[in-house]
Design a protein around this motif. Structure first.
Motif, short mmCIF file in Angstrom:
data_model
loop_
_atom_site.label_atom_id
_atom_site.label_comp_id
_atom_site.label_asym_id
_atom_site.label_seq_id
_atom_site.Cartn_x
_atom_site.Cartn_y
_atom_site.Cartn_z
N ILE A 1 0.93 -1.14 -0.49
CA ILE A 1 -0.13 -0.06 -0.26
C ILE A 1 0.96 1.49 0.01
CG2 ILE A 1 -1.35 1.32 1.68
CD1 ILE A 1 -3.13 -1.62 2.40
N LEU A 2 2.02 1.23 1.14
CA LEU A 2 2.72 2.22 0.87
C LEU A 2 3.73 2.33 -0.31
CD1 LEU A 2 4.87 2.02 4.11
CD2 LEU A 2 2.93 3.89 3.70
N SER A 3 3.97 1.19 -1.28
CA SER A 3 4.91 1.31 -2.69
C SER A 3 4.06 2.58 -3.76
CB SER A 3 4.51 0.11 -2.81
OG SER A 3 4.06 -0.43 -3.76
N VAL A 4 2.10 2.77 -3.48
CA VAL A 4 1.45 3.04 -4.63
C VAL A 4 1.40 4.56 -4.17
CG1 VAL A 4 -1.16 2.59 -5.20
CG2 VAL A 4 0.49 0.37 -4.73
N CYS A 5 0.71 4.68 -2.72
CA CYS A 5 0.21 5.94 -2.59
C CYS A 5 0.72 6.08 -0.93
CB CYS A 5 -1.67 5.43 -2.28
SG CYS A 5 -2.01 4.14 -1.32
N GLY A 6 1.74 5.83 -0.85
CA GLY A 6 2.40 6.10 0.61
C GLY A 6 2.92 7.23 0.44
N GLN A 7 3.21 8.52 1.25
CA GLN A 7 4.83 9.75 1.03
C GLN A 7 5.35 9.97 1.77
OE1 GLN A 7 2.73 13.00 -0.17
NE2 GLN A 7 3.79 14.01 0.15
N VAL A 8 6.25 10.04 2.38
CA VAL A 8 7.40 10.32 3.58
C VAL A 8 7.65 11.69 3.05
CG1 VAL A 8 9.56 9.76 4.76
CG2 VAL A 8 8.89 7.97 3.39
N SER A 9 7.37 12.57 4.55
CA SER A 9 7.42 13.80 4.77
C SER A 9 8.85 13.86 5.99
CB SER A 9 6.04 15.17 4.90
OG SER A 9 6.30 15.98 5.74
N ILE A 10 9.12 15.23 5.59
CA ILE A 10 10.33 14.88 6.22
C ILE A 10 10.87 16.48 6.50
CG2 ILE A 10 13.15 15.02 6.40
CD1 ILE A 10 12.50 13.06 4.42
N SER A 11 10.63 17.14 7.99
CA SER A 11 10.89 18.27 8.29
C SER A 11 12.34 19.00 8.30
CB SER A 11 10.16 18.17 10.04
OG SER A 11 10.88 18.36 10.67
N ALA A 12 12.12 19.83 8.99
CA ALA A 12 13.37 20.90 9.37
C ALA A 12 14.71 20.18 9.49
CB ALA A 12 13.39 22.16 8.87
N ASN A 13 13.79 19.72 10.70
CA ASN A 13 14.48 19.21 11.76
C ASN A 13 14.71 17.63 11.81
OD1 ASN A 13 12.32 18.73 12.66
ND2 ASN A 13 12.15 19.11 14.73
N ASP A 14 14.22 17.25 10.74
CA ASP A 14 14.94 15.50 10.13
C ASP A 14 13.56 15.02 10.91
OD1 ASP A 14 16.50 16.03 8.46
OD2 ASP A 14 18.16 15.88 9.76
N HIS A 15 12.40 15.06 10.83
CA HIS A 15 11.75 14.66 11.39
C HIS A 15 10.98 13.96 10.82
CE1 HIS A 15 8.82 14.21 14.96
NE2 HIS A 15 7.59 13.95 14.06
N PHE A 16 10.34 12.81 10.33
CA PHE A 16 9.42 11.97 9.70
C PHE A 16 8.25 11.72 9.70
CE2 PHE A 16 14.50 10.55 9.16
CZ PHE A 16 14.38 10.13 8.30
N ARG A 17 7.80 11.78 8.81
CA ARG A 17 5.82 11.63 8.73
C ARG A 17 5.96 10.58 7.47
NH1 ARG A 17 2.20 15.83 8.73
NH2 ARG A 17 3.30 16.65 7.19
N VAL A 18 4.68 9.78 7.49
CA VAL A 18 4.57 8.64 6.46
C VAL A 18 3.13 8.57 6.23
CG1 VAL A 18 4.00 6.49 8.15
CG2 VAL A 18 4.72 6.69 5.56
N LEU B 1 10.12 4.28 -3.59
CA LEU B 1 8.89 3.97 -2.87
C LEU B 1 8.44 2.79 -3.28
CD1 LEU B 1 7.66 6.69 0.02
CD2 LEU B 1 10.09 4.96 0.22
N SER B 2 8.64 3.16 -4.72
CA SER B 2 7.43 2.10 -5.52
C SER B 2 7.68 0.63 -5.82
CB SER B 2 7.04 2.51 -7.04
OG SER B 2 8.43 2.67 -7.86
N VAL B 3 9.12 0.23 -5.71
CA VAL B 3 9.38 -0.80 -5.53
C VAL B 3 9.55 -1.98 -4.66
CG1 VAL B 3 11.15 -2.46 -6.63
CG2 VAL B 3 10.74 -0.43 -8.07
N MET B 4 9.11 -2.26 -3.87
CA MET B 4 9.49 -2.92 -2.31
C MET B 4 10.79 -4.30 -2.89
SD MET B 4 5.82 -4.61 -1.68
CE MET B 4 6.76 -5.69 -0.62
N SER B 5 11.50 -4.25 -1.84
CA SER B 5 12.42 -4.78 -1.20
C SER B 5 12.05 -6.78 -1.14
CB SER B 5 12.80 -4.98 0.14
OG SER B 5 14.06 -5.50 0.65
N ARG B 6 12.50 -6.56 -1.78
CA ARG B 6 12.49 -9.11 -2.37
C ARG B 6 12.47 -9.05 -0.98
NH1 ARG B 6 10.09 -11.53 -6.04
NH2 ARG B 6 10.22 -10.21 -8.35
#
Length: 321
Positions: free
Chosen positions: A29-46, A117-122
């Motif tokens: 699901i993440l590979s199709v419609c996921g997005q990772v947001s990174i703030s200025a202080n390296d704070h991650f959101r998915v 992110l569109s291609v999954m790790s085996r």
């Protein structure tokens, strides 16, 4: 509700019991419609964006069951399609986001995010059960099936050629003859055979939809067989009627120009019988004669009457000339 929507609704409620399969489906699901947001202080959101409530529900449930994380769902109206909603499922905690991304192999232990992110790790889809979960999540997020009453077509829309080839490769591991076609800026993996789509539904554990499709296929096959039989019988009747009309024309011509007295007893009996019973089959005509004659015998006599009529016509033309 369309058939495709029914399939997705069923898949949204199908939860794997194994954690590794849950992770594989989350990754899909993440590979199709996921997005990772990174703030200025390296704070991650998915964040997952989708217009399909089944996808939003499934992702939310999987995140909760797999990681014990409660995501937040935001709903807004689609600006372009006023009747449609857009769902945003967000995990805002940096630590939780890192856990999700590392488990799905979209982030390295050093917290470096994958380039694509569109291609999954085996590593996420090593086991057969995980590959099934991957296909389930991928179809749920980016797939569709046409109305089987009209035709058989299943497709999964991919953003890149590499992702399309990965999906095709996994499908072919399950002996599905998946093909790829370019459509605008996307690559589409598709199946065209009804039996192949049935196999796919079995792989992703959409049992109810599988049975519905099989029932439609059986009903259509029976209907097609009946239509073929009716068309064949209609064609045969048409040939029989045309032949009978020609036979009667020939016999009438003989009767008018030379009379039946010039014929042998067998041919006269056949001629009279055909005139009396114009709709009878060759078999029925043969049974009326004395002694009874087989189908091939009747056909031979009628052909002979036809040749006599043709000779009379030719002689008349020669005389007129």
């Amino acid at each position: 509700m369309s058939f495709s929507s029914k399939v997705k609704e069923e898949l949204s409620r199908q939860i794997s019991t194994a954690r590794h399969c849950q992770i594989a489906e989350i990754a899909a699901i993440l590979s199709v419609c996921g997005q990772v947001s990174i703030s200025a202080n390296d704070h991650f959101r998915v964040i997952v964006h989708t217009e399909n409530v089944s996808v939003a529900r499934k992702y939310f449930t999987l995140i909760e069951k797999t990681f014990n994380i409660e995501a937040v769902i935001h709903v807004r109206k689609n600006v372009y399609l006023k009747k449609s909603n857009v769902y945003r499922v967000e995990v805002s905690s940096h630590e939780d986001t890192v856990r999700i991304l590392q488990a799905t192999k979209f982030m390295s232990p050093e917290q470096e995010i994958a380039d694509d992110l569109s291609v999954m790790s085996r590593l996420v889809i090593q086991k057969e059960c995980c590959k099934r979960a991957f296909l389930r999540g991928t179809f749920l997020a980016a797939g569709s099936i046409s109305d089987p009453e009209k035709g058989y077509h299943l497709e999964i829309v991919c953003s890149t050629q590499e992702r399309a080839e990965q999906i095709q490769s996994i499908m072919r591991e399950f002996e599905l003859d998946a093909r790829i076609v370019a459509r605008k800026k996307s690559q589409v993996v598709y199946l065209k055979e009804g039996s192949q789509i049935v196999e796919f539904l079995g792989l992703v554990e959409a049992g109810i939809s599988l049975m519905d499709l099989e029932n439609i296929r059986i009903r259509k096959e029976i209907s097609n067989n009946i239509n073929r039989k009716v068309n064949c019988e209609t064609a045969n009747i048409g040939k029989t009627v045309s032949a009978a009309v020609k036979q009667i024309e020939d016999i009438r011509y003989i009767e008018t120009h030379v009379g039946f007295s010039q014929l042998t007893e067998e041919l006269e009996e056949t001629a009279v019988c055909r005139l009396r019973y114009p709709e009878a089959t060759l078999k029925e005509l043969g049974e009326m004669m004395s002694p009874p004659v087989g189908k091939s015998g009747v056909n031979h006599r009628l052909r002979k009457l036809g040749r006599i009529a043709d000779e009379l016509r030719e002689n008349k033309e020669d005389y007129n000339d």
